[in-house]
Design a protein around this motif. Structure first.
Motif, PDB file in Angstrom:
ATOM      1  N   ARG A 270      -7.762 -16.132  96.172  1.00 56.31           N
ATOM      2  CA  ARG A 270      -7.932 -14.897  96.945  1.00 56.31           C
ATOM      3  C   ARG A 270      -7.569 -13.677  96.097  1.00 56.31           C
ATOM      4  O   ARG A 270      -8.227 -12.656  96.158  1.00 56.31           O
TER       5      ARG A 270
ATOM      6  N   GLU B 235     -15.510  -9.864 103.650  1.00 52.10           N
ATOM      7  CA  GLU B 235     -15.844 -10.957 104.564  1.00 52.10           C
ATOM      8  C   GLU B 235     -16.137 -12.249 103.806  1.00 52.10           C
ATOM      9  O   GLU B 235     -15.702 -13.330 104.182  1.00 52.10           O
ATOM     10  N   GLU B 236     -16.896 -12.136 102.714  1.00 48.80           N
ATOM     11  CA  GLU B 236     -17.213 -13.320 101.913  1.00 48.80           C
ATOM     12  C   GLU B 236     -15.965 -13.870 101.244  1.00 48.80           C
ATOM     13  O   GLU B 236     -15.759 -15.094 101.202  1.00 48.80           O
TER      14      GLU B 236
ATOM     15  N   LEU C 193     -12.895 -13.695 102.340  1.00 49.91           N
ATOM     16  CA  LEU C 193     -12.107 -14.386 103.370  1.00 49.91           C
ATOM     17  C   LEU C 193     -12.769 -15.696 103.792  1.00 49.91           C
ATOM     18  O   LEU C 193     -12.076 -16.689 104.049  1.00 49.91           O
ATOM     19  N   ARG C 194     -14.101 -15.723 103.829  1.00 50.55           N
ATOM     20  CA  ARG C 194     -14.808 -16.947 104.214  1.00 50.55           C
ATOM     21  C   ARG C 194     -14.552 -18.091 103.237  1.00 50.55           C
ATOM     22  O   ARG C 194     -14.271 -19.219 103.641  1.00 50.55           O
TER      23      ARG C 194
ATOM     24  N   THR D 232     -12.094 -18.363 101.024  1.00 46.27           N
ATOM     25  CA  THR D 232     -10.694 -18.653 100.709  1.00 46.27           C
ATOM     26  C   THR D 232      -9.882 -18.953 101.961  1.00 46.27           C
ATOM     27  O   THR D 232      -8.666 -18.900 101.934  1.00 46.27           O
ATOM     28  N   ARG D 233     -10.571 -19.294 103.024  1.00 45.55           N
ATOM     29  CA  ARG D 233      -9.866 -19.612 104.273  1.00 45.55           C
ATOM     30  C   ARG D 233      -8.870 -20.730 104.046  1.00 45.55           C
ATOM     31  O   ARG D 233      -9.178 -21.755 103.453  1.00 45.55           O
ATOM     32  N   ASP D 234      -7.645 -20.501 104.482  1.00 50.20           N
ATOM     33  CA  ASP D 234      -6.582 -21.510 104.312  1.00 50.20           C
ATOM     34  C   ASP D 234      -6.702 -22.614 105.312  1.00 50.20           C
ATOM     35  O   ASP D 234      -7.067 -22.530 106.389  1.00 50.20           O
TER      36      ASP D 234
END
Length: 60
Positions: free
Chosen positions: A37, A52-53, A55-56, A58-60
């Motif tokens: 991230r 947005e991309e 976060l998409r 690298t979602r934990d």
């Protein structure tokens, strides 16, 4: 974006001692490792990708 973990003497020792993931990550951070991230944030700042991309992927 990427997250690269280079095994050095300290991290190798921690791995052999069955240290926790948190301990190994902490040692890696001390030697300069960035989380995916964090690396992705530079792409957002450069306009290459969106928040947005980032976060998409690298979602934990």
């Amino acid at each position: 974006m990427y997250e690269l973990f280079t095994v050095d003497d300290e991290s190798r020792d921690l791995i052999h001692r069955s240290a926790s993931e948190a301990e190994i990550r902490e040692a890696a951070r001390r030697t300069g490792m960035r989380h995916m991230r964090e690396d992705g944030q530079r792409w957002v700042e450069a306009g290459v990708t969106s928040t947005e991309e980032l976060l998409r992927v690298t979602r934990d």
